[in-house]
Design a protein around this motif. Structure first.
Motif, mmCIF file in Angstrom:
data_model
loop_
_atom_site.group_PDB
_atom_site.id
_atom_site.type_symbol
_atom_site.label_atom_id
_atom_site.label_comp_id
_atom_site.label_asym_id
_atom_site.label_seq_id
_atom_site.Cartn_x
_atom_site.Cartn_y
_atom_site.Cartn_z
ATOM 1 N N ALA A 4 -6.289 -4.341 2.665
ATOM 2 C CA ALA A 4 -5.144 -5.659 2.390
ATOM 3 C C ALA A 4 -3.771 -4.849 1.974
ATOM 4 O O ALA A 4 -3.813 -3.998 0.797
ATOM 5 C CB ALA A 4 -5.636 -6.541 1.233
ATOM 6 N N THR A 5 -2.877 -4.717 2.815
ATOM 7 C CA THR A 5 -1.728 -3.998 2.443
ATOM 8 C C THR A 5 -0.520 -4.314 1.749
ATOM 9 O O THR A 5 0.348 -3.726 1.408
ATOM 10 C CB THR A 5 -1.222 -3.350 3.912
ATOM 11 N N ALA A 6 -0.469 -5.785 1.435
ATOM 12 C CA ALA A 6 0.572 -6.202 0.438
ATOM 13 C C ALA A 6 -0.163 -7.432 -0.239
ATOM 14 O O ALA A 6 -0.888 -8.219 0.038
ATOM 15 C CB ALA A 6 1.790 -6.822 1.480
ATOM 16 N N PHE A 19 0.737 -1.287 -0.017
ATOM 17 C CA PHE A 19 -0.035 -0.156 -0.222
ATOM 18 C C PHE A 19 0.867 1.153 0.007
ATOM 19 O O PHE A 19 0.344 2.465 -0.379
ATOM 20 C CB PHE A 19 -1.015 0.141 1.364
ATOM 21 N N LYS A 20 2.194 1.123 0.301
ATOM 22 C CA LYS A 20 2.723 2.167 0.411
ATOM 23 C C LYS A 20 3.189 3.048 -1.191
ATOM 24 O O LYS A 20 3.550 4.040 -1.033
ATOM 25 C CB LYS A 20 4.355 2.068 0.787
ATOM 26 N N ASP A 21 2.783 2.170 -1.987
ATOM 27 C CA ASP A 21 2.757 2.950 -3.313
ATOM 28 C C ASP A 21 1.833 4.022 -3.433
ATOM 29 O O ASP A 21 2.178 5.041 -4.213
ATOM 30 C CB ASP A 21 2.593 1.960 -4.417
ATOM 31 N N GLY A 79 12.427 -3.196 4.266
ATOM 32 C CA GLY A 79 11.643 -3.933 3.452
ATOM 33 C C GLY A 79 11.014 -2.942 2.394
ATOM 34 O O GLY A 79 11.275 -2.536 1.495
ATOM 35 N N ASP A 80 9.527 -2.660 2.872
ATOM 36 C CA ASP A 80 8.592 -2.158 1.782
ATOM 37 C C ASP A 80 8.862 -0.581 1.655
ATOM 38 O O ASP A 80 8.641 -0.294 0.397
ATOM 39 C CB ASP A 80 7.023 -2.448 2.412
ATOM 40 N N THR A 81 9.188 -0.005 2.680
ATOM 41 C CA THR A 81 9.416 1.514 2.366
ATOM 42 C C THR A 81 10.437 1.795 1.418
ATOM 43 O O THR A 81 10.183 2.637 0.577
ATOM 44 C CB THR A 81 9.672 2.304 3.667
ATOM 45 N N PRO A 130 -4.210 -3.073 9.400
ATOM 46 C CA PRO A 130 -2.959 -3.671 9.918
ATOM 47 C C PRO A 130 -1.931 -2.546 10.109
ATOM 48 O O PRO A 130 -1.516 -1.973 9.080
ATOM 49 C CB PRO A 130 -2.685 -4.689 8.922
ATOM 50 N N THR A 131 -1.552 -2.351 11.364
ATOM 51 C CA THR A 131 -0.603 -1.090 11.449
ATOM 52 C C THR A 131 0.322 -1.131 12.533
ATOM 53 O O THR A 131 0.236 -2.152 13.476
ATOM 54 C CB THR A 131 -1.641 0.105 11.813
ATOM 55 N N GLY A 132 1.386 -0.490 12.272
ATOM 56 C CA GLY A 132 2.381 -0.534 13.148
ATOM 57 C C GLY A 132 2.953 0.761 13.627
ATOM 58 O O GLY A 132 2.743 1.221 14.726
ATOM 59 N N ASN A 133 2.855 1.869 12.757
ATOM 60 C CA ASN A 133 3.271 3.194 12.895
ATOM 61 C C ASN A 133 2.145 3.965 12.982
ATOM 62 O O ASN A 133 2.479 5.343 13.107
ATOM 63 C CB ASN A 133 4.292 3.660 11.907
ATOM 64 N N PHE A 134 0.970 3.510 12.869
ATOM 65 C CA PHE A 134 -0.117 4.462 12.896
ATOM 66 C C PHE A 134 -0.193 5.375 11.947
ATOM 67 O O PHE A 134 -1.352 6.132 11.811
ATOM 68 C CB PHE A 134 -0.240 4.961 14.424
HETATM 69 C C1 LIG Z 1 4.151 -0.318 6.270
HETATM 70 C C2 LIG Z 1 3.401 -1.571 6.207
HETATM 71 C C3 LIG Z 1 2.318 -1.557 7.287
HETATM 72 C C4 LIG Z 1 2.065 -0.749 8.326
HETATM 73 O O1 LIG Z 1 1.906 0.573 8.126
HETATM 74 P P1 LIG Z 1 1.638 1.858 9.202
HETATM 75 O O2 LIG Z 1 1.884 2.964 8.295
HETATM 76 O O3 LIG Z 1 2.625 1.546 10.139
HETATM 77 O O4 LIG Z 1 0.338 1.828 9.438
HETATM 78 C C5 LIG Z 1 1.302 -2.752 7.060
HETATM 79 N N1 LIG Z 1 1.560 -3.549 6.064
HETATM 80 C C6 LIG Z 1 2.470 -3.572 5.179
HETATM 81 C C7 LIG Z 1 2.402 -4.564 3.903
HETATM 82 C C8 LIG Z 1 3.264 -2.319 5.102
HETATM 83 O O5 LIG Z 1 4.461 -2.313 4.006
#
Ligand SMILES: *Cc1c(COP(=O)(O)O)cnc(C)c1O
Length: 465
Positions: free
Chosen positions: A409-411, A111-113, A142-144, A254-258
């Motif tokens: 669905a983030t990836a 989703f970062k795209d 990884g993703d960033t 799904p989140t880590g950094n909010f």
């Molecule tokens: C970066 C990432 C997240 C977490 O994104 P946040 O900005 O922390 O909410 C979740 N899933 C995937 C696949 C990511 O790359």
């Protein structure tokens, strides 16, 4: 539109300035001074727009007159034409009133795209106009890194240096960074761990003397406001597709950094009828612990099957905190100063507000695998481990079954084949067509010692004229 710091003691910036800034000088994060809002009629009208058009409607008020309307439209068209699905962010139903919003059709399959494709183009546009060049420096596990490199690969005014821990990112993730062709792209494999890489980035932002005087340093992590802004769009897109504003919806994120879920919070503040936002974490559950115990405390890092959410501090939570404390910058600054010394607790009033909207759930690796397997058995839909955490949290933390719940669905599952194996599924997960030859492409990277002076010397010597 003006932007202010969450710690209340930094200059007020306009959009162009906030785009080129990382942290505020007072250590805070920038947020809009006021939010644009949309009436129910205006939200209903959004149903007629395609993704780039909707993006324009949502984003234009944040950008203000920093980018003329026609130019912004063109940038957004170009950004989302890069995605490999005509709907850009399609939705799939996996059970009654349960939906998955697929945010992985961009170039790097995460989703970062959505944000970094736009950020690269906006930066290049602004820099071209100012006749200025900048250096981007970031650390990635990884993703960033891959999303930032893809987003900046055609930007002639940007040199991008991405540090990753040598030998410690997955083959797919490394190749997604090192096989992108461009003179302005620099992959640095540091002989250390992710924390070492991040410490070097931090030190470089604190002391930029190693760079030529005419190059400023720009951040691409999610403290950059433009990333949050871009993510608001798909909350509107999904909710309207399911009947908003007439019908409220819930989201599980799904989140880590909010960062991603904070964009959902803003969508609600802007008028979208969001009944619930569910914080879905892996065992690195700092956010879940905040919600259940009102305390913010660091714990040691666990390596999980969902590595993109392996964090111990959730930096964007400060943006929510600012609102929970009535936008009192001094109070936030005070709390964050205490947090530098140790654990902190939040007031009852703040927690009451947070809990009125946010639910939370911690999902272990075992549960993640269980969810991947059971969703596959129920409807032959394959979830990546991050998305599986979202689906599990949605099932257990939704308030009412009548309200549709949308999991982000983030990836793409092909990015994390190990988790699919661990879930006991034996199908090969093929990479999408545009990445099928990823393992045949030539890699370009520089292996460097775990030494700040060596990294900075390499950067100084490799910046393009
Ligand atoms: C970066 C990432 C997240 C977490 O994104 P946040 O900005 O922390 O909410 C979740 N899933 C995937 C696949 C990511 O790359």
């Amino acid at each position: 539109m003006k932007y202010i710091s969450t710690r209340g003691d930094a200059p007020v910036l306009d959009f162009e300035e906030v785009l080129l800034t990382g942290l505020a000088v007072d250590g805070g994060l920038y947020v809009p001074e006021t939010l644009p809002t949309f009436t129910p009629d205006e939200i209903a009208d959004m149903a007629a727009l395609d993704y780039p058009q909707l993006a324009h409607r949502i984003i234009a008020p944040f950008v203000g007159d920093c980018v003329p309307e026609e130019d912004l439209r063109a940038i957004l068209q170009d950004t989302y034409a890069e995605f490999r699905h005509d709907a850009v962010a399609p939705m799939v139903q996996i059970a009654p009133n349960q939906w998955v919003l697929e945010l992985f059709h961009g170039p790097t399959l995460a989703f970062k795209d959505f944000a970094l494709q736009l950020l690269g183009r906006l930066l290049d546009y602004v820099l071209e106009r100012k006749h200025q060049k900048v250096v981007i420096m970031g650390a990635t596990s990884g993703d960033t890194g891959s999303a930032a490199i893809e987003g900046c690969k055609r930007c002639s005014n940007i040199d991008i240096f991405i540090l990753h821990p040598h030998g410690r990112v997955s083959d797919v993730q490394r190749r997604q960074m090192t096989t992108v062709v461009g003179d302005n792209i620099h992959n640095l494999a540091v002989q250390g761990n992710f924390d070492d890489c991040q410490a070097m980035v931090k030190a470089s932002f604190a002391n930029r003397a190693f760079l030529p005087a005419d190059r400023s340093l720009v951040a691409v992590n999610s403290i950059n406001w433009a990333r949050i802004m871009a993510q608001i769009v798909y909350y509107f897109y999904a909710a309207v597709a399911l009947g908003a504003p007439a019908r409220p919806v819930a989201f599980s994120v799904p989140t880590g950094n909010f960062g991603d879920i904070f964009a959902g919070y803003l969508a609600r503040q802007m008028g979208l009828p969001v009944e619930r936002l569910i914080i879905a974490t892996n065992s690195n559950d700092v956010l879940h612990r905040i919600m259940t115990s009102a305390t913010y405390c660091r714990q040691s890092l666990e390596h999980t099957l969902s590595p993109s959410m392996d964090i111990t501090v959730s930096s964007n939570f400060e943006r929510l905190l600012f609102d929970l404390y009535d936008r009192d910058g001094a109070a936030v600054a005070d709390l964050m100063r205490q947090f530098d010394q140790g654990d902190i607790s939040f007031s009852d009033a703040a927690m009451e507000r947070a809990r009125a909207l946010f639910g939370s759930r911690r999902v272990t690796d075992e549960e993640t695998c269980g969810q991947i397997a059971s969703t596959w058995q129920q409807c032959e839909y394959l979830l990546d481990p991050h998305s599986a955490i979202g689906v599990r949290a949605a099932l257990e933390s939704r308030l009412s079954p009548e309200v549709p719940v949308i999991t982000l669905a983030t990836a793409h599952p092909a990015k994390f084949p190990q988790a699919i194996k661990s879930a006991g599924l034996d199908q090969e997960v093929a990479l999408p067509l545009h990445l099928r030859d990823l393992f045949e492409r030539e890699e370009r990277l520089e292996v460097l010692p775990n030494d700040l002076a060596a990294v900075q010397a390499f950067m100084a010597a490799n910046i393009n004229a």
